[in-house]
Each structure stands twice: as C-alpha cells, then as structure tokens.
Design an enzyme around this catalytic site. Structure first.
Site, PDB file in Angstrom:
ATOM      1  CE  LYS A 162     -10.387  11.833  12.547  1.00  0.00           C
ATOM      2  NZ  LYS A 162      -9.250  12.537  13.117  1.00  0.00           N
TER       3      LYS A 162
ATOM      4  CG  ASP B 102       2.063  -2.578 -10.818  1.00  0.00           C
ATOM      5  OD1 ASP B 102       1.101  -3.363 -10.743  1.00  0.00           O
ATOM      6  OD2 ASP B 102       2.090  -1.464 -10.281  1.00  0.00           O
TER       7      ASP B 102
ATOM      8  CG  ASP C  77      -3.069   1.701 -11.525  1.00  0.00           C
ATOM      9  OD1 ASP C  77      -3.434   1.121 -12.559  1.00  0.00           O
ATOM     10  OD2 ASP C  77      -2.053   1.412 -10.875  1.00  0.00           O
TER      11      ASP C  77
END
Lengths: 559, 741
Positions: free
Chosen positions: B459, B582, B327
């Site tokens: 931001k 998974d 991964d």
C-alpha cells in the site's frame, strides 16, 4: 415624603428638560463642528469681522496646551478688566445710586468667581454694584465664563474623535459659543422672564408708598437679562444678594420653574452631544444615565425629610418643595443661584447639595460636567473594566499609565482644595471671627463655602458674611485652582488621545454604551467621589441631621 | 496530492494531554509554605525593600507611629492617652501583621514561580542528541544534550528523532515531517545539501547532518532569571494600577490629615490611633498587598502549562486578543489522518481491500496504520492469513518508494482459534491496548486452506501503486481527485500486482478542540484557521470544528500578511509558529507563541514558547491572559469597595466621646471598643484569605466580555461592598463574646 402632585411636577419638568436638551443637542454639535447652517447668513459677517479684528486664523486647530493657555489667558485678561471696573465703579457711568468701588480683596474674589463660572458672592449686588458694573463686569463675565467652560468641554470631546488633528481653535469656539448659543437663548429667556414679571430697566431704583403709608425703595434694574445668562450659563450670580429668592428676580412659581429649566438645559444637552460629536451616538448613554441617576439619588436624599412648607429662610411663594428642588438643581449643575436662604434648608437636602458639588457632573456645569463624566468613565473603565479580562480601553483607545496619572491628579485637586482651607479657616480663627462656631451647623457652612468654591458652584451660606480678606482671598484661590487645575489635566488627557492608535470595537471589547456599564459607572462615582468626603460630611450635614436640626439657623456648640 | 503515511506526532501529543490532566490546579498553596518562605517574608519587612510597594510602605510607617504611641503616649499630647496603651499595642500588632501578610504573599508567589520554573528547566535538559565524534578514525556516537551542540557538530538522526537545531544534511535520505513548522502535513524528502529545520521530525530512514547555527544561551534560563528577580519590571497595566493606588493613597492622606487638623482645632478629641486605623482601612491595602503576587502568579500559571513567557506584558496582551490564528495541522487536527473508508475497484470487494489493508498494516505502527487495522477490524474484515504475519517479510515504509507492505509465505494460513485470549481478540487486545475496540466477533473461521498462495501486498501513494500494478481503471484519477477535493487522502493498495482499490484517510480533529473553539468564540474572539490545504478541504475541516473564517492554501510566509491585515483593522492578533518562515509573523503578531521544537529564529521572534510544542495551547494563553487581568481587576475593585463598610465601622467611634450622635451611623452595632479592631483585623485577614485567589486566578467560564464583566462586578464589586459588613460584624462578635474585649 413629598406629595404625588409634587413628584409629578418634578418628573414632568425633568422630562421636558431631557426632551428639549435632546432636541437641542444636535444644534450645539453643529455650532462647534462649524456645519453650515441657516443662521450663517446673519452671523458669519459678524463673527468674521471679530476674527479679522483679533487676527484669528479660523481653520487652525490647537493642541491641548495652546487651547488651555488661550482659555486661561483670555480669562485672566477678563478678570483684570472686570477688576478695574469693580474697584473703580465710582468713577464710571451708569451709577445712579453712587456706589463706591469695591475693596481689592472683594473685587479679586468677585472677578475670579465670575470669570470661572462660580459666582460666589460675598456682596449683595443691589447694595454694592452700579448698573454699569452689573452689565459689564458681572454680565460680561457670565457670558465669557460659560462660553469658556463649554469650549473646554467640547475641546475635550474632540480628543476622542477619530482622526482628530487638534482640539479645535479656542477663539473660534469661544466666539461661536457666545453668538450662536448663549446670546440667542438668553435673548429668548430674558423676554420670557420679562413677560413673567422680572424687571428690565435702567431707570434707577423706584421709591414707592406702601399701603401702610411707609416709603419703600423698589430695587429694579436690568434684572431679566442678567438672570437669563446667570441660569442658562449655570453661573448663579444674581442681581440681588438674595438671588432668586428676591421677589423681583424670581416673582412666581412659574418663573421659578422656568429658571430651573434654564439651569438644566445646556448641561443636559451636553450629555447628549458626546455620542453625536464622536459619531457613536450610543456612547452618550453612560453619560446621560450617569448624570441623571446621580441627580435622582441627590433628589431622593433631599426629599427623605418632609420639606417644611413655611420656615425661616424660605420664600412662602415657593415653600419647602420648590426650595429643596431648586437647591438640588443649582448644585447638580453647579449654578449656585438660590431661591431660598440655604440656612433654611434641611440638612439632608444640604447633604444632597454637597453630593452634587462633589460629583460635579449631575449633569454638572457648562462643559466641565461633561469633562468630569468622561474622567469618571475612564477611571471606572480602568478599575472595574479590568474585570472583563481585557486591558482597559475607551472607544478603542488604550488607557495607559499617563492617562491614569492625569485623572488621579484631577481627582486629587478636590480633596486638597476643600479640606486644607476648611481646616485652616478653623485653625486660623477666621471661621470663628464670622460666627461659625465649632459645631455641625457652622462646620457645614465653612465646608460648604470651600466645596462650592472648588466645584465652581457659587451658592453659599456665608454671603456678605464672607466678605473678609481671609475668605475673599482663600476662596478666590480655591476657585481658581478648582477651575483650571482639573480643566488642564483633562485637556491634557484628551490632547494625548490625538493621533493615538485606536481599535475599532470588536465582539470582545467592553461595551461602554451599555446599561450595565452605565450603572457600574454610577456606583463607582458614589464610592470613589462621595465616600471620600464621608468623614467630613459626617461632621457637617449628617451630624446636623442626627442632632435633629431642621435648618441651619440655630448656632450652638457641638450638640 | 498523492501522499503516503503522514507522520506521527503522537508522542508529544500524548504527553501533552496527560500533563494537562495531571496539571489540574496549583498544588496546595500551603505546601509552598516553608521555613525559607517565612524567613524571606520577614526579611521583606525591611522598609527599604517595601519602597517599591507604596501602600504597604505607608502601612509600615503607621505601624511605627502607633508603636511610638504605645511606648510613650505622653509625647502625643492631644491625640493619645495613657489609658489606651494596650489598645495601641494591639493596633500596632495588627498593622505589622497586615504588612507581613503582604510580604508573605510576595514570598509565596515567588516560591511558586521558582518551583514551576525549575520544573521547566528539567524538561529542557531532557532532549538528548546523538553527536558523532571521530576518534582515531572511528566514528563514535556521543549522547549530547541539545543545548551543548555547537556549529559544525555532526549528529546522527534516526526515525522518530526530532531535529534539535537547524542543520544541513550531509549523508542519507529521509522523509521529514515539518508539519509543526510549516503547517504542511505532507512529509518532505531530505537529501544531502538540504536544510533541516530544528523542530522537524524524521519519520523514515536516517541521516547525518551538520549543525549550522550555535544555540543561544538557553532563552529559558534567561526567562527564569527574570521571574526570580524581585525587580521584575512592572507591566504597563501594573504601572497604571500602581498609579491609581498612589493616587488613592494621596487622597486618603489628605483626608486623614484634614481630620486630624480638625479634631485638634475643634477639640473633637479623636485618638490618633483610631484615625490611623481609619486611614489604613481606607487605603487600598488588599490590592496593594496582592498586586505583585497576582502578576507573578500569572507567569507561574503559564509555567505550569509548560509555557515560558518572555515578559509579563505579553500575557496581558494575550487577554486583549481579538483574532486568533489557528494552524490547522497540530492545532485543530492531530496532524495525522485516519482511515474511514475502503473503496474497492471493479471486480474486488470491500472485504478484499479490508483484509489486504489489515495484513499490510500489521507491522505499520504509525497512527494511520493503526487506524487502518481498526477500521478493518470494526467492519469484521479479519484476514484468514493472520498467523502468517509472524513469518512474513516486511517492507518498511521508505521515502524513496513511498510504499510499505508485506510478503506472506505460502501455506501459512490462519490456524488460531477464534476466541479466547490466544485468539484473534486477545491478540488485538494486546497489540491495541490503547485503542478502544468495539466488541465484534470476527467472522473468521477454521484453519487456512491448502490452496493459499504466496502473496505480496503493497500500500502507498497512489502514484507509486500505479507503477506497481498491471493496470488501473479509467476512473482511477477522477476517484483520486474526488477524495482529495473532499479534503481526504487516498492510499492505493495492491495484491500481487492487482489493484484492489483505495483507502480513504481523513484528518482527525484534536480532542476538545471543538469545545475550545467554542470557548474562544464565546469570548468574542475570532478564530481564523490557516492551512495549506485546498479550499474545499479547508472548508470541511473549518465547518466541522465550528470556525467561520479560514485561509486555505496558505504558505508559512502568508501568515505575515494575514497578521498585518488583521492588525490594519486594529485587531490584536495571537498566533503560533515554529518554522523560520513563521518568524516574521511571530514577531509582528501581538501574541506569538513558538513551539520549543521549532527553530531558534521562531523562538526568538515569539514572545512565548511552549515547551511541549502543542500549538493548541495558544487558546490557553489567551484564557490565562484574561484570567490575569480579571484577577487584578477583581482584587482592585474588591479592595476599593471594602471602604464603604469600613467608613461605617470607624467613623461612628472616631469622635465617640465628643459627638455621641454619630453613633446613629453605627449601623452594624459594633462595640465601642471593638469596632476599630474589628475593621483593622478584617482589613488584615482579607489579604491571606485572598492569596489563593490571587495565585490561582479568578475562576471563569468562557463567556462574552459583558457577561464576564457583569458577573465579576457582582461578585467582586458588590461582594466587596457586602463582605466587610458581614466580616467586620463577625469579628466584632467574636471579640466581644469570646474575648470579652
């Protein structure tokens, strides 16, 4: 050491063998894959009528059990027929010399020995067998036993082929092996041998006047045809008791070399067929390297001593070099024919002969040599291959506990059937009864007898001396177990490969087709197989060597 | 696309690297030896318990035979003599010691496994959760170990908490990082009714949630029990090796019985004790003794790396791995991004952005925030208003606005001296103690000026920023797209409603991952990178780390298909996973490593669990698998190769009295009386000498299979032939020269 000229002769001959075998191998593959070929036109009608007659379903492939038991039953049936011929030859035709039937134990020994490609002979053919027996019982079994071995070898190979459904059809393999491989080669070989002076006649023994005026019988007969199949089929059972040491069976150094060539041809070709057959040509490398490297080691040991050119038991036609060379070859391919009395061979050459018979695949007998090599490859992968950091696999097939079990059982058979009977032969007094004293020379001969039987080789020291009920029966049992035990285990192994998951090789697999692996294979065969018998070899040929014997004629105590 | 601050997994990260360094080698084997181990090893000498180890059982049987010979030599009429009584006692003692060495290696390996397993148990109970209990109308927080949670319990989760188990959100909204579970580095917003996956992490805000599954009886306890039991089932490979050992034993039994028979019938007068010595020397005692320890130590080595295997078989399978699925997030990249560039828009300078970014990130302790400050610092963009930060108003990052920022008060300018410990650099050193900063002299000077304005700097996700500013340039979208396509993440930054520009964040590779990928490739294993990223991003990362194959835009469900495709090509696949999604792929894969922080489903489906939840460890697992197999192979080959020398040591003296000519085989020139003892002593002593090798595994450098094969064959195969020649000779010299035997 041997002379450079002799080395050149040896290397040249082996090179010719390797080249011819390499060229011939694809043909063998075609025969067993039943690829259409030019000879189909001629042979198909003959073969088809045989299949029809016997009710064989040509396209039906067999599992390992059916294949093995078909082979076994066919062989036992042949033994039975041959047994009747041998014991009743006095009543049968083509017996110009009026020989009597064989005793039951000698006949048993002979049929088992010939049906298993062993050809241990406790009789002298020229003094015992009628033409009819030679041509039917003996020659017939030489064809069928060679074909049986070859078929089993090919059947084992089939288990390794991807998507193989079965191990093939034994009867079809068997018929084709005879019609397409053995008969053609033997036909050509026989003609060559006749041209080189080997007799082929049914006219009966000839009585001639010698130069000195005495009369002598010249023992002629259908020799060439028998010699060709005996060598090509790595049978080894000669027409004469003296085998290829007899002038009419092996008249000259040229016929000697031709016969060595014939012995090596098919076993060597079989080393090449494996890769071809399974579609991975490179996989033949460990087989051919394994077989010939070990063969070379055998030759090296045999030629350490300077072979005497003339000595007791040796033919002056061949001398020490040719006799030693022949002895190594005949044991390397488990033929068992001889061109000299083994008693005249140096102990180290006999040690080399032992090695050939214990390893059984240098390159070994018809088919069986290939089977043993595959077995050695599997056990080597298993033990040494782990060191590559992967669980063992061969050709992408994982080697599981059951495979290892079968290999170990096959491995175990040899020590069992060599050592136990050797001890019994001494303990029961059977060895002493035929003059094999408790000394290195006598022990070598008894050990050789059972090693040769177990390896289905057939060469022996004893010869007609061995014609006692004890040796006839005990060697017959050893021969039988030594033949069918390992074949059964190895066919079971191969049969279980069918339909098993297999991986395509990746970068991280162990490359069995590499030189590295091939050399490791050679080393592990030496350690696993030869060393096992080291204590016994030490009491036999090795002790004889240290005692300073040059041959096996002097019989004394352990000194 | 428009992402804010991704989440820190740095805590686990740092712990992992630290333990990896500390780990090194197994703590001294001698320290494992204790009174208990010694007693245990002696108890194991009981013949009944030795039955599971046929080779050692037979050695013990021979011990009893030789012992009987020592007690009553006369009873062994033809094969023993009264004068050799002392010798029999010596032989018997060595035989017993040989067996004891074997049981000692067993006891040691079990001790090692138990020690490492217990340290794992401690880690597991460390995870505490905040369980909410209502008592008399009041809600109380009760700290509870995660494994004590039951279905229906309500827990409170705050920023930086790891979700202990699958549960449903009941109140609150929070951003949750599921990157370790889903491979997607974008945080997910979770509101009441949403599912929280065990192993995900809260990165902002807080919420309460109700546990919706019962934790299993902890799998780790089950596994530890498996190891502690001496009846640990043999792996398929161990079974097969055992069969080889039994086969060899049978062969040598026939040989020795044959020799005995011959010796008696031919009057060769071999002594039974010498035959037995030859027998025991030929038996594969070395591997017979060490086989159980090798397997157990393989499991222990996994434990040392905080990985729990459910069976010994899975470790062996790991050694066979052909394809390893990595991964991207967590395995190849650290899972968060770092600032690499300031992109000013028209009318603004890089310095303006740099300084604004610096100020707005001062209170942002995420790795991204730190990386922004670091970048600004490196470029020398140190804002004058630094001192004002102390009095500034902080806008924490929130999931709803997806922005963070700071509001500076008017007239609070920069007033600190620029050098010295109290100066700019000193403040940096203290705040960024863990970051190595280049030695830059900031270009700030003097004090702040009077004309400073109150100013607000925000931001955050470019979309959110767009909504806050008066106008965006026309190229705004195309620039954003450009950054995304290159595989990076843009962050917008504005000051007082004015868009200054963008900060470019980049995925950062894990330390050492490049080397690890190289190792994997060197061993002929194909690494395949799986990522949710765009193909372009994926390609950039893959190229950087040296991986040729990658699957971009993959969802966790896709892993199943990838595993199946690889397996259809008959490859052995190793993978990691932690999310419920998974689980099917983990179950299908030949080697599935689940993260302990992952869901129960994933952990159940996998055959190994990493307690440190470090996905990069899948590579370690593969290497350990190979090491285990190599060790087993090496000791087996060594053991069998040893026989060559032993034949030459013993066969010459076997018939010394009757066949003196065999002395020529005594190529080592061993003493007549010491040869047998030397060979036997070597045979025994090699077992403890190889215990460290068995328990630590053979050392190897990653290389392709054939190189490893050749190297190990030379060391352990050829070495196995040579070593006993040297060893037996040395022991013989010692016995003759020192002990005058």
């Amino acid at each position: 050491m041997i002379s450079p000229l002799e080395i050149a002769e040896l290397v040249l001959l082996l090179a010719v063998v390797l080249l011819t075998a390499w060229l011939y191998a694809p043909f063998i593959v075609k025969v067993f894959k039943r690829t259409p070929s030019r000879v189909d036109k001629l042979l198909n009608p003959i073969e088809n009528s045989i299949y029809k007659l016997l009710g064989i379903q040509v396209d039906r492939s067999m599992g390992w059990k059916e294949y093995f038991f078909s082979a076994l039953l066919v062989n036992i049936a042949q033994m039975a027929i041959a047994f009747v011929i041998l014991t009743e030859q006095g009543l049968l035709p083509l017996n110009p010399m009026h020989f009597h039937g064989m005793s039951w134990d000698l006949a048993l020994n002979t049929v088992v020995s010939f049906a298993t490609n062993t050809n241990l002979q406790h009789y002298a053919g020229e003094m015992t067998l009628s033409y009819f027996s030679q041509m039917t019982a003996i020659q017939f079994l030489q064809f069928t036993s060679a074909a049986t071995g070859l078929c089993c070898g090919v059947a084992m190979v089939r288990g390794f082929i991807l998507q193989s459904k079965g191990l093939g059809n034994f009867y079809v393999d068997f018929v084709r092996a005879i019609t397409r491989i053995f008969i053609p080669i033997c036909f050509v070989a026989a003609i060559i041998l006749v041209a080189l002076g080997v007799p082929q006649t049914l006219s009966g023994y000839i009585t001639v006047q010698t130069v000195e005026g005495a009369t002598q019988q010249v023992l002629v007969g259908p020799v060439a045809s028998l010699v060709s199949i005996m060598q090509v089929g790595t049978n080894g059972g000669g027409y004469y008791g003296a085998n290829s040491a007899y002038p009419l069976q092996n008249p000259s150094p040229i016929t000697d070399l031709v016969q060595i060539f014939l012995m090596l041809l098919i076993p060597t070709a079989l080393c090449f067929i494996f890769g071809d057959y399974i579609g991975k040509k490179k996989e033949s490398l460990p087989i051919i390297v394994g077989a010939y490297a070990l063969f070379a080691i055998d030759l090296g040991i045999a030629f350490i001593p300077n072979p005497v050119t003339v000595g007791p038991g040796l033919e002056t036609r061949f001398g020490g070099f040719m006799s030693t060379f022949w002895t190594v070859v005949t044991t390397a391919v488990t033929t068992g024919s001889v061109n000299a009395s083994l008693s005249g061979i140096h102990p180290l050459a006999i040690l080399a002969a032992f090695m050939g018979m214990l390893i059984q695949s240098t390159p070994g007998g018809k088919g069986v040599g290939l089977m043993y090599l595959l077995m050695y490859i599997i056990i080597t992968i298993f033990i040494v291959g782990l060191m590559s950091g992967r669980t063992p696999e061969y050709l992408g097939i994982k080697i599981v506990a059951r495979d290892v079990k079968l290999v170990m059982v096959a491995f175990l058979i040899h020590p069992l059937i060599i050592i136990i009977p050797t001890v019994i032969a001494y303990a029961s007094g059977a060895a002493a009864a035929i003059g094999m004293g408790p000394n290195s020379l006598g022990f070598t001969q008894i050990l050789y007898e059972y090693t040769s039987s177990a390896a289905n080789n057939g060469s022996d020291f004893l010869g007609t001396l061995g014609n006692t009920p004890f040796f006839n029966v005990s060697t017959a049992i050893v021969i039988f177990l030594g033949r069918y035990g390992p074949i059964m285990c190895l066919l079971a192994l191969s049969g279980s490969m069918l339909g098993r998951k297999r991986a395509t090789a990746t970068e991280s697999s162990l490359k069995t087709s590499s030189w590295t692996f091939s050399l490791v294979l050679v080393a592990s065969i030496l350690v696993l197989v030869v060393l096992t018998f080291f204590p016994f070899l030490a009491l036999g040929p090795i002790l004889a060597y240290f005692q300073g014997h040059l041959n096996f004629f002097s019989l004394g105590l352990w000194v | 696309m428009s992402e804010t601050i991704a989440v820190s997994t740095s805590n686990t990260e740092q712990r992992t690297t630290k333990t990896s360094e500390e780990r090194g080698k197994t703590p001294g084997l001698f320290r494992l030896i204790s009174g208990k181990v010694l007693v245990d090893s002696v108890v194991r000498l009981n013949p009944v318990s030795l039955l599971s180890n046929p080779v050692m059982f037979i050695v013990e049987v021979t011990f009893f035979i030789v012992l009987a010979m020592a007690v009553d030599p006369v009873a062994f009429a033809h094969v023993a003599s009264l004068s050799l009584r002392a010798f029999y006692i010596e032989v018997a003692a060595i035989l017993l010691i040989t067996v004891w060495f074997a049981t000692l290696s067993d006891s040691l390996a079990e001790k090692q496994a138990r020690t490492t397993a217990n340290s794992l148990r401690k880690i597991e109970t460390e995870v505490m959760t905040k369980k909410l209990v209502i008592e008399g109308g009041e809600t109380k927080v009760v700290p509870t170990p995660s494994e004590k949670l039951r279905k229906g319990d309500v827990i409170s989760l705050e920023k930086n908490d790891v979700v202990p188990i699958d549960c449903d959100v009941t109140a609150g909204i929070a951003m949750v990082d599921e990157s370790l579970l889903t491979g997607e580095s974008t945080p997910v917003r979770k509101a009441p009714g949403d599912q929280l996956i065990g192993g995900s992490k809260i990165i902002s805000d807080s919420l309460t949630a109700r546990v919706n599954v019962n934790p299993e009886e902890t799998y780790i306890n089950q596994m530890i029990r498996l190891v502690e039991s001496s009846k640990r089932p043999k792996t398929p490979n161990e079974q097969a090796v055992t069969i080889v050992l039994i086969g060899l034993t049978a062969i040598f039994t026939i040989i020795i019985i044959g020799m005995l028979g011959l010796s008696i019938t031919l009057g060769l007068a071999a002594d039974l004790s010498v035959l037995i010595a030859l027998y025991v020397c030929l038996l594969p005692t070395t591997i017979g003794a060490l086989l159980p320890a090798i397997g157990l130590s393989g499991i222990s080595r996994l434990y040392e790396r905080r990985i729990v295997a459910k069976s010994g078989k899975s470790i062996e399978t790991a050694g066979d791995t052909d394809t390893i699925l990595l991964d991207k997030t967590g395995t190849i990249t650290v899972g968060n991004r770092q600032a690499i560039e300031f992109l000013p828009f028209d009318g603004h300078t890089e310095r303006e952005i740099g300084e604004a970014a610096f100020l707005s990130s001062w209170h942002d302790d995420t790795p991204e925030g730190r990386s922004i400050i670091r970048l600004a610092y490196e470029r020398g963009y140190i804002p004058k208003e630094l001192n004002a930060l102390a009095l500034s108003e902080v806008y924490e990052f929130s999931a709803s606005t997806r922005t963070s920022g700071v509001k500076l008060q008017k007239g609070q300018g920069f007033m600190l001296p620029k050098t010295g410990e109290k100066g700019t650099k000193g403040r940096f050193r203290r705040k960024f103690a863990d970051v190595s900063l280049p030695d830059i002299e900031p270009e700030t000077e003097g004090a702040g000026t009077e004309d400073e304005q109150e100013s607000e700097i925000i931001k955050g996700a470019p979309d959110s920023i767009r909504a806050l500013v008066k106008s965006v340039p026309a190229k705004y979208d195309s620039v954003l797209q450009g950054i995304s396509q290159a595989g990076d993440t843009p962050i917008g930054i504005e000051r007082n409603g004015e868009l200054l520009g963008l900060i470019r964040l980049k995925d950062v590779l894990k330390p050492e991952i490049k080397d690890k990928v190289q190792d994997v490739k060197a061993m002929g294993i194909r690494p395949v990178m799986i990522t949710g990223d765009q193909p372009l991003t994926a390609r950039n990362i893959a190229k950087e780390v040296g991986i040729e194959e990658f699957v971009p835009q993959a969802k966790p469900e896709d892993k199943y298909g990838i595993v199946r495709k690889e397996q259809a090509q008959t490859r052995v696949v190793a993978m990691i996973g932690d999310g419920t999604n998974d689980a099917p792929a983990l179950a299908l894969a030949d080697v599935g490593l689940a993260m302990d922080s992952g869901t129960q489903a994933a952990k159940e489906a996998a055959n190994m669990v990493d307690m440190e939840s470090n996905p990069a460890k899948i590579i370690d697992v593969v290497m350990l698998g190979k090491q285990l197999l190599m060790t087993r192979g090496a000791v087996t080959a060594f053991s069998i190769a040893n026989d060559v020398a032993k034949y030459f040591a013993i066969v010459p003296v076997l018939f010394a009295t009757t066949l003196p000519q065999l002395e020529s085989l005594n190529i080592l020139h061993l003493g007549l009386h010491t040869a047998v003892l030397s060979a036997l002593i070597f045979n025994a002593i090699i077992i403890p000498l190889l215990i460290p090798l068995a328990m630590r595994g053979v050392a190897f450098k990653p290389a392709n299979t054939m190189t490893l094969f050749l190297r190990n064959t030379l060391i352990y195969g050829v070495g196995g032939i040579v070593a006993p020649f040297v060893g037996i000779k040395l022991i013989d010299l010692l016995l003759t020269l020192v002990f005058h035997l």
